[in-house]
Design a protein around this motif. Structure first.
Motif, PDB file in Angstrom:
ATOM      1  N   LYS A   1       0.820  -1.217   0.000  1.00  0.00           N
ATOM      2  CA  LYS A   1       0.000   0.000   0.000  1.00  0.00           C
ATOM      3  C   LYS A   1       0.852   1.265   0.000  1.00  0.00           C
ATOM      4  N   GLU A   2       0.296   2.297  -0.584  1.00  0.00           N
ATOM      5  CA  GLU A   2       0.938   3.608  -0.456  1.00  0.00           C
ATOM      6  C   GLU A   2       0.760   4.122   0.969  1.00  0.00           C
ATOM      7  N   LEU A   3       1.809   4.773   1.478  1.00  0.00           N
ATOM      8  CA  LEU A   3       1.697   5.413   2.789  1.00  0.00           C
ATOM      9  C   LEU A   3       0.882   6.690   2.665  1.00  0.00           C
ATOM     10  N   ARG A   4       0.196   7.020   3.734  1.00  0.00           N
ATOM     11  CA  ARG A   4      -0.431   8.342   3.832  1.00  0.00           C
ATOM     12  C   ARG A   4       0.452   9.204   4.731  1.00  0.00           C
ATOM     13  N   ILE A   5       0.632  10.446   4.340  1.00  0.00           N
ATOM     14  CA  ILE A   5       1.462  11.336   5.153  1.00  0.00           C
ATOM     15  C   ILE A   5       0.776  12.683   5.345  1.00  0.00           C
ATOM     16  N   ASN A   6       0.591  13.040   6.610  1.00  0.00           N
ATOM     17  CA  ASN A   6       0.133  14.381   6.979  1.00  0.00           C
ATOM     18  C   ASN A   6       1.301  15.152   7.578  1.00  0.00           C
TER      19      ASN A   6
ATOM     20  N   LEU B   1       9.928   7.747  -1.463  1.00  0.00           N
ATOM     21  CA  LEU B   1       8.787   6.830  -1.336  1.00  0.00           C
ATOM     22  C   LEU B   1       8.110   6.612  -2.679  1.00  0.00           C
ATOM     23  N   GLN B   2       8.073   7.656  -3.493  1.00  0.00           N
ATOM     24  CA  GLN B   2       7.477   7.502  -4.829  1.00  0.00           C
ATOM     25  C   GLN B   2       8.294   6.529  -5.667  1.00  0.00           C
ATOM     26  N   ALA B   3       9.622   6.652  -5.568  1.00  0.00           N
ATOM     27  CA  ALA B   3      10.491   5.752  -6.337  1.00  0.00           C
ATOM     28  C   ALA B   3      10.256   4.299  -5.940  1.00  0.00           C
TER      29      ALA B   3
ATOM     30  N   LYS C   1       7.342   3.237  -5.142  1.00  0.00           N
ATOM     31  CA  LYS C   1       5.901   3.001  -5.391  1.00  0.00           C
ATOM     32  C   LYS C   1       5.120   2.904  -4.081  1.00  0.00           C
ATOM     33  N   ARG C   2       5.603   3.626  -3.071  1.00  0.00           N
ATOM     34  CA  ARG C   2       4.897   3.601  -1.787  1.00  0.00           C
ATOM     35  C   ARG C   2       4.307   4.968  -1.447  1.00  0.00           C
ATOM     36  N   PHE C   3       4.237   5.839  -2.444  1.00  0.00           N
ATOM     37  CA  PHE C   3       3.565   7.125  -2.235  1.00  0.00           C
ATOM     38  C   PHE C   3       2.974   7.575  -3.551  1.00  0.00           C
ATOM     39  N   LYS C   4       1.808   8.193  -3.475  1.00  0.00           N
ATOM     40  CA  LYS C   4       1.084   8.588  -4.693  1.00  0.00           C
ATOM     41  C   LYS C   4       1.895   9.591  -5.514  1.00  0.00           C
ATOM     42  N   THR C   5       1.619   9.628  -6.808  1.00  0.00           N
ATOM     43  CA  THR C   5       2.273  10.606  -7.684  1.00  0.00           C
ATOM     44  C   THR C   5       1.281  11.666  -8.162  1.00  0.00           C
TER      45      THR C   5
END
Lengths: 452, 452
Positions: free
Chosen positions: A4-9, A416-418, A420-424
């Motif tokens: 899953k992608e991580l969510r970050i606030n 994280l994007q590299a 694939k664990r964070f949205k683009t």
């Protein structure tokens, strides 16, 4: 299955210091401008550039005056005092962004659902459906005294009041105006079809309401509901109401336990455990090299304000730590304050806990993971924490302003994007939809829809 | 002596209709977008382009349900319902402007001074000292019922509560933090000098406070105080507290009388009559030719929504007008609602007042001057009204959006400037200073400074 992608606030506060006392004194730090509008609009634009999920704004209604029985140490350190109303900067931040969400802390202990409903409907309208409400009940005696009450309501009773508050405010948000009630039909001369607007009556133990909701339905109606309680009563409340839960957890075991119990509480309330997005608080220091990150950590530590930090911890735990000498053992006792704080501090501390240990412990991770290193090292650890605890993402605390947020956006997010664990890109729709809901509105079996 | 420059505010509301029901249906009218942020930022930029003094945002906490004993007519017409919290759009408007002031209506009947003080301090910080507070007490029973109270507080008792509220909130704004208490001295590690922050205690008949103000002093501390009461008790309150008073007056004689009595009330309170800036509500329709203005007036009149207008008037007067036939004589009676409304409507009406007269009367100036013509003709009349009544300027009501404001900025303002009766640049400083005060703060003998 794809990870899953991580969510970050980004975790912020309208005050010179949030949880690490002293950092406003860092060279070039901008925390002193917390009361300037550009501080907030710049932050919002940076956070949206990094595709962060939300700007989560903490709040405390009161002052930390447990330490030494006076607010002096907190005042001297700027430790969450002065503080300001986090509702105010939201529309400016919304105006300079298009996608990022806003998690706004609002204490319901001193509000009425009829008034709060209108305020949050207005926020949701003006942000185009990007509002979350972090539901808190007051825990500082000073806040109650400021409001002319002799004592703060006891911990569990605060949740009883909160349940009543939610029952009333759901009716206003979800049931007063039917879908399509507002027709804006200029030719027919009808702005709203009155047959589709309903009077709400609520006669609860704490709150009474009799009237229609004053605002038309906003994009999300009920804002995305955040909550942070981790006491048993708090988890029960979160299980019923929360969509996002903010948790503290100094060890993976504690955080995993808290996460599991929260998902269980959702199941016990007739919802799915996966209806909850869990955000673990974390402190990160990121630099291009490990050595630079270590140096930053050393620099931050040199700027730690011991008295200011103890003022915060005294407020959190309800224990006056001013009377202790550095070598004294801290006499932990159960109080009316935030119950998880005690458990979290003691979990990672040496036994027995000495007064001198508390300062660095609480600043750098007694309540939350504290991670420093390169973006790659920090990403490794965050992913490991997420894996080990089952949380959906992190509330990354502000340490230095704007350095911490800049490093997250410019270094951690690409890493994280590299992987694939964070949205683009942001998803379409409201804040709720961007968090994965198929609907802009809350859906059954959430209790908000019992009446809608 | 040079004739004074007029002050001009644009008079707005977070609702599809303000005081002239039906105008949202005008072709191309943007009032339906009242819940969009761009609506507010565009308005702010236009108003600042015209060097207007302030955006004055009305508010009503409740719904007009006196007419027919239900909110249906008001809902159908969009007559001040739905409505929203005017605090929310302020920071976005502040972000896109640099000079214009904001007069924000906030009902103190359901607030506590400790909480309200923090909210308005935050607004004043984030706008760089451009906030005014229009102090109102609730007059709609529906607002009280919504808040779970069985009846609205009686008119004069509302002012007793307001006096107590002001006494408490002044202490928080003016006396809790000394000038210079916030030092932001990074080297010494002192954000605030605690010796210069003082605990406020207030034990009034209605409100109790015990604590320090949570926000550091904002540029103006106490926001610029607006008030609109014109009953005897209201005038007494205004004479003590107000810096700007918003008055209604359908004839020059009534407006002059109200203005004179307000200045007398200020003198009676130990202040100067000239400490008050008086703004007369006015409705203007401006067009390049008289004929075009006449046509606009005819078009607006054709769009007047009779039932919606009577719903508003029923709310203002507290009389249910739904039972009357067009030819019935209106049986005016004293109620608990806005007392001046009755006097103002009857002043310009034919005797006896028939139900059918009320609609056009109240939309187009029963409560305020109604002027249409070229910029030159409108300027003539406004200046004549100002001369004859002794007011300092006007709150020019929104009729069509954005046409009314555009016409003020693009046609009326240049005309007044050419006559040297309107400023050609903003003055420096805070809103209070731009209004002519030598100080950003309120000064003795204003009661706010009794404690400061």
């Amino acid at each position: 299955m794809m990870a899953k992608e991580l969510r970050i606030n980004t975790f912020q506060m309208c005050a010179p210091i949030h949880n690490w006392a002293g950092l406003w004194r860092l060279p070039g730090d901008r925390a002193v401008d917390y009361n300037k509008l550009d501080y907030w609009t710049d932050m919002a634009q940076t956070a949206e550039r990094g595709l962060l999920d939300a700007i989560f704004i903490a709040d405390v209604f009161g002052v930390y005056d447990v330490y030494g029985g006076s607010p002096d140490a907190a005042l001297r350190a700027g430790a969450q005092i002065p503080n300001m109303d986090p509702v105010v900067p939201v529309s400016a931040m919304a105006h300079v962004t298009r996608n990022i969400g806003f998690g706004i802390t609002a204490n319901l202990s001193f509000e009425h659902p009829f008034q709060m409903a209108r305020r949050f409907s207005t926020l949701d309208h003006m942000t185009g459906g990007r509002i979350g409400w972090n539901i808190v009940t007051g825990y500082l005696e000073s806040g109650a005294r400021g409001m002319g009450r002799s004592v703060q309501t006891e911990h569990d009773a605060r949740y009883d009041l909160a349940e009543d508050f939610m029952a009333a405010i759901y009716k206003l948000w979800e049931s007063s105006w039917e879908e399509g009630a507002v027709v804006r039909d200029a030719e027919a001369g009808i702005f709203t079809d009155p047959a589709r607007v309903h009077r709400i009556t609520h006669n609860g133990p704490h709150f009474q309401v009799d009237g229609i909701h004053l605002s038309e339905p906003s994009p999300q109606r009920t804002p995305v509901l955040f909550q942070a309680g981790t006491s048993e009563r708090g988890r029960q409340f979160a299980g019923r109401h929360a969509e996002c839960v903010f948790i503290n957890g100094p060890t993976q075991k504690i955080a995993a336990g808290a996460a599991g119990k929260l998902r269980d509480a959702a199941e016990a309330a007739g919802r799915s455990g996966n209806d909850l997005s869990l955000f673990l608080a974390a402190n990160v220091i990121i630099a291009p090299t490990s050595a630079q990150a270590r140096e930053l950590h050393a620099e931050y530590s040199r700027h730690l304000d011991a008295a200011g930090q103890l003022a915060l911890v005294s407020g959190w735990t309800g224990m006056d730590l001013s009377t202790l000498s550095p070598e004294d053992v801290v006499p932990f006792a159960r109080t009316n304050a935030i119950q998880s704080t005690l458990e979290n501090i003691t979990a990672k501390a040496p036994r027995p806990v000495l007064a001198k240990d508390l300062v660095a412990l609480t600043a750098t991770g007694a309540r939350a993971p504290f991670i420093y290193g390169t973006a790659s090292e920090v990403a490794d650890q965050l992913l490991e924490w997420a894996e080990a605890t089952g949380v959906d993402g992190f509330n990354l605390a502000r340490l230095s302003v704007p350095a911490t947020l800049n490093s997250i956006v410019d270094q951690l997010v690409p890493e994280l994007q590299a992987r694939k664990r964070f949205k683009t890109a942001y998803a379409d729709g409201t804040f709720r939809q961007k968090l994965g809901s198929p609907s802009a509105r809350l859906m059954a079996p959430h209790p908000a829809r019992l009446h809608g």
